[in-house]
Design a protein around this motif. Structure first.
Motif, PDB file in Angstrom:
ATOM      1  N   GLU A 285      -1.170  -7.455   1.408  1.00  0.00           N
ATOM      2  CA  GLU A 285      -1.401  -6.589   2.567  1.00  0.00           C
ATOM      3  C   GLU A 285      -1.553  -7.632   3.913  1.00  0.00           C
ATOM      4  O   GLU A 285      -2.415  -8.511   3.645  1.00  0.00           O
ATOM      5  CB  GLU A 285      -2.382  -5.727   2.484  1.00  0.00           C
ATOM      6  CG  GLU A 285      -2.518  -4.727   1.363  1.00  0.00           C
ATOM      7  CD  GLU A 285      -3.601  -3.750   1.235  1.00  0.00           C
ATOM      8  OE1 GLU A 285      -4.261  -3.698   2.201  1.00  0.00           O
ATOM      9  OE2 GLU A 285      -3.818  -3.175   0.327  1.00  0.00           O
TER      10      GLU A 285
ATOM     11  N   ASN B 121      -4.660  -9.555   4.884  1.00  0.00           N
ATOM     12  CA  ASN B 121      -5.831  -8.674   4.683  1.00  0.00           C
ATOM     13  C   ASN B 121      -6.448  -8.895   3.463  1.00  0.00           C
ATOM     14  O   ASN B 121      -7.642  -9.158   3.195  1.00  0.00           O
ATOM     15  CB  ASN B 121      -5.425  -7.318   5.325  1.00  0.00           C
ATOM     16  CG  ASN B 121      -6.549  -6.267   4.865  1.00  0.00           C
ATOM     17  OD1 ASN B 121      -7.751  -6.360   4.746  1.00  0.00           O
ATOM     18  ND2 ASN B 121      -6.252  -4.965   4.359  1.00  0.00           N
ATOM     19  N   GLU B 122      -5.605  -8.389   2.212  1.00  0.00           N
ATOM     20  CA  GLU B 122      -6.043  -8.324   1.023  1.00  0.00           C
ATOM     21  C   GLU B 122      -4.891  -8.731   0.107  1.00  0.00           C
ATOM     22  O   GLU B 122      -3.691  -8.481   0.422  1.00  0.00           O
ATOM     23  CB  GLU B 122      -6.898  -7.228   0.563  1.00  0.00           C
ATOM     24  CG  GLU B 122      -6.228  -6.118   0.595  1.00  0.00           C
ATOM     25  CD  GLU B 122      -7.070  -5.140   0.057  1.00  0.00           C
ATOM     26  OE1 GLU B 122      -8.217  -5.216  -0.246  1.00  0.00           O
ATOM     27  OE2 GLU B 122      -6.806  -3.675   0.115  1.00  0.00           O
TER      28      GLU B 122
HETATM   29 MG    MG Z   1      -5.933  -2.510   1.335  1.00  0.00          MG
END
Ligand code: MG
Ligand code: ADP
Length: 390
Positions: free
Chosen positions: A263, A274-275
């Protein structure tokens, strides 16, 4: 009620055909759909009850996890938040794909951030929070807008606090007065004013060769995915290539096999991770109608040691999540190029019940279809969709 596996005990002897999936939710169910067309079978594992279950109807199977692990060709997972001993048991079998290290990086934001830092991959400026004082300090350093996240067990926006003012900080500090930071450290991230959220899904085969789906644009409400558009509007080869380079660095570092989702927050040319999710991902559901081989099929191909299928987009697809509401009226099914995927779960607020893939060959047709589906959705879902600006 238990079910003898396919009614035939000798079936387990044909273990080359079996992939065990840790977890038994909709992702395991859709992996089953991807596997069965290849002549492979899935045994899902209820990780809480520690039993093997049918991936579609969830009936308990008359075999133990040990039997399934020893008979199968490969073990994979649909979820990173798994009991550590179960992950270890899978890893010790020598059949676990991707692997315990990849699961740990997806399951623990502190491990994940350390991995990104080690690879010098840009991510949200953050601080690890081990006390209320750490949080106050982080607010001074990273504020005035923070997103505070539990280091483990967060998904769909659960386990997060938005701290957007000094007043919010006071409230959260009070809420956390008795919090067990030793058991659950937190991570405070600077709140990023990104232009859009995108994700890259890539799949790595058993020889370490990668294939990538085109980037997907994602829209969230309350931390939960509402809509994915694929390929992402205004996608340039340069953006795709930069996301792929990030993906490759992570996949190679983790010695990855299978599908890995990343992400990203995009601002201009800048990409922040993000992750990561070491599994098939909600933002890849569009591939079921958009590509020759869906993310589910390609993940299974990878972990089974088979050649990967084509990942290029054959159509434009919009994926609409169906959350917290009972099955829609059949009117949605009357719309051409609209594919309902229903997970057959009992309804709960915020629970992902299904999704709808809308398929078109140009953006105008896609937007028209989104509008038609919007008009047939229950109010709570229609509202989230309407709030997304084009
Ligand atoms: Mg997420
Ligand atoms: P989850 O594991 O629940 O998916 P995420 O970290 O992806 O947790 O957060 C969910 C959503 O919250 C993201 O998709 C994004 O919309 C928003 N979000 C998370 N972190 C940030 C951040 N640092 N800045 C701005 N928005 C964020």
């Amino acid at each position: 009620m238990t079910q003898t596996f396919i009614g035939n005990a000798s079936y387990l002897n044909n273990g080359n055909d079996i992939i065990v999936v840790l977890g038994h939710g909709q992702l395991a169910r859709m992996m089953y759909l991807g596997a069965t067309q290849l002549g492979l079978n899935i045994i899902a594992v209820d990780a809480d009850k520690r039993v093997c279950v049918n991936a579609v109807d969830k009936t308990v199977l008359d075999i133990t996890i040990e039997q399934a692990f020893s008979a199968c060709k490969a073990i994979t997972s649909e979820f990173e938040h798994l009991p550590k001993d179960l992950v270890k048991q899978a890893q010790d079998s020598g059949k676990f794909k991707p692997n315990a290290a990849a699961i740990a990086a997806g399951a623990d934001r502190i491990v994940e951030k350390a991995l990104l830092e080690k690879l010098s991959i840009p991510n949200c400026t953050h601080q690890i929070i081990n006390s209320v004082n750490d949080l106050k300090n982080a607010y001074d350093n990273l504020g005035p807008k923070l997103i505070l996240k539990t280091s483990r067990d967060g998904y769909d926006g659960y386990g997060q606090w938005r701290i957007f003012s000094a007043q919010d900080l006071t409230t959260v500090c009070n809420d956390l007065a008795d919090f067990d930071f030793e058991f659950m450290p937190l991570v405070a991230e600077q709140c990023i004013l990104f232009e859009r959220e995108i994700s890259l899904l890539g799949v790595t085969d058993a020889n370490g060769q990668h294939k990538y789906y085109p980037l997907t644009e994602n829209h969230h409400a309350d931390g939960q995915l509402v809509l994915s558009l694929a390929p992402a509007p205004d996608l340039t080869p340069e953006l795709q290539q930069r996301a792929e380079a990030i993906h490759q660095a992570i996949a190679d570092e983790l010695d990855y096999c299978g599908l890995l989702a990343i992400e990203l927050f995009q601002t201009g040319e800048q990409l922040l991770v993000n992750e990561i999710a070491p599994r098939v991902h909600n933002s890849g559901h569009w591939t079921q109608q958009g590509c020759a081989a869906s993310q589910f099929e390609n993940h299974i191909r990878a972990v089974a040691g088979l050649p990967l299928g084509d990942t290029s987009a054959q159509h434009l697809v919009a994926m609409v999540n169906y959350v917290g509401e009972p099955k829609p009226s059949t009117d949605i099914m009357k719309l051409a190029n609209t594919h309902l995927h229903w997970y057959d779960k009992s309804v709960r607020p915020k629970r992902k019940m299904g999704h709808i893939n809308l398929v078109a060959d140009n953006n105008q047709a896609l937007q028209k279809l989104i509008g038609q589906v919007h008009d047939l959705l229950p109010e709570s879902l229609a509202k989230n969709l309407a709030e997304i600006k084009e």
